[in-house]
Scaffold this active site. Structure first.
Site, mmCIF file in Angstrom:
data_model
loop_
_atom_site.group_PDB
_atom_site.id
_atom_site.type_symbol
_atom_site.label_atom_id
_atom_site.label_comp_id
_atom_site.label_asym_id
_atom_site.label_seq_id
_atom_site.Cartn_x
_atom_site.Cartn_y
_atom_site.Cartn_z
ATOM 1 N N GLU A 263 -2.919 -4.675 -3.153
ATOM 2 C CA GLU A 263 -3.396 -5.600 -4.184
ATOM 3 C C GLU A 263 -3.417 -4.926 -5.550
ATOM 4 O O GLU A 263 -3.041 -5.516 -6.569
ATOM 5 C CB GLU A 263 -4.816 -6.083 -3.849
ATOM 6 C CG GLU A 263 -4.932 -6.846 -2.548
ATOM 7 C CD GLU A 263 -5.247 -5.959 -1.348
ATOM 8 O OE1 GLU A 263 -4.724 -4.820 -1.279
ATOM 9 O OE2 GLU A 263 -6.002 -6.413 -0.489
ATOM 10 N N ASN B 132 0.849 -1.201 0.000
ATOM 11 C CA ASN B 132 0.000 0.000 0.000
ATOM 12 C C ASN B 132 0.881 1.246 0.000
ATOM 13 O O ASN B 132 1.949 1.280 0.625
ATOM 14 C CB ASN B 132 -0.998 -0.008 1.157
ATOM 15 C CG ASN B 132 -0.373 -0.132 2.526
ATOM 16 O OD1 ASN B 132 0.674 -0.732 2.699
ATOM 17 N ND2 ASN B 132 -1.022 0.438 3.521
ATOM 18 N N CYS C 74 -4.089 0.564 -2.604
ATOM 19 C CA CYS C 74 -3.911 -0.669 -1.824
ATOM 20 C C CYS C 74 -2.806 -1.534 -2.428
ATOM 21 O O CYS C 74 -2.478 -1.423 -3.621
ATOM 22 C CB CYS C 74 -5.205 -1.473 -1.827
ATOM 23 S SG CYS C 74 -6.589 -0.700 -0.983
ATOM 24 N N CYS D 269 -10.532 -3.451 -4.548
ATOM 25 C CA CYS D 269 -9.508 -4.408 -5.000
ATOM 26 C C CYS D 269 -10.148 -5.698 -5.505
ATOM 27 O O CYS D 269 -9.689 -6.286 -6.486
ATOM 28 C CB CYS D 269 -8.516 -4.699 -3.874
ATOM 29 S SG CYS D 269 -7.388 -3.319 -3.595
#
Ligand code: THU
Length: 145
Positions: free
Chosen positions: A55, A42, A53, A96
């Site tokens: 991901e 992140n 984020c 995400c």
């Protein structure tokens, strides 16, 4: 690349987290169908809403590299200076989940949410986001364009 290796790479990625505002450090390791792994962390911002984020950071890197089919992702997150065993599971946020949905078969895509390397919740993206909307709904079968 097995599950435990991917999880280890997520914990390694977490070390790169830039999270001075929340103090919550997240790492992700994304496995593509091409067998490549992309790590992400992140990255926060003084304008809080501009944070990204872990991901999506990993997914962006994969797509930039031409990898548009995802097989699995490992995620871990806990506060800076804390111990993973004192934290809960860092589930992927809704944005995400939708972002990953674009580049996978939700029934096949594995999501490993690792509280610690040995305490891992394993689910499919379909489990986490049933009845999702994806590229097939707009352009047919292949997210190739
Ligand atoms: N965060 C992630 O990196 N992934 C998620 O799926 C949930 C939240 C980050 C964003 C922010 O930097 C911090 O965790 C606290 O919300």
């Amino acid at each position: 690349m097995d599950k435990q290796e991917l999880i280890k790479l997520a914990f390694e990625a977490r070390e790169h987290s830039y999270s001075p505002y929340s103090g919550f450090c997240v790492g992700a390791a994304l496995l593509t169908s091409g067998g490549k792994v992309y790590q992400g962390c992140n990255v926060e911002n003084a304008s809080y809403g501009a944070a990204i984020c872990a991901e999506r950071n990993a997914a962006m890197k994969a797509v930039y590299d031409g990898e548009r089919r995802f097989e699995a992702i490992a995620i871990c997150g806990y506060p800076r200076g804390g111990r993973p065993e004192d934290a809960g599971f860092a589930y992927p946020c809704g944005i995400c989940r939708q972002f990953l949905r674009e580049f996978c078969d939700p029934k096949q895509m594995k999501v490993y949410v690792a509280r610690t390397p040995d305490d891992v919740l394993e689910a499919t993206l379909e489990d986490m986001m049933p009845h999702s909307f994806g590229p097939e709904d707009l352009i047919g079968d292949v997210p190739g364009v």
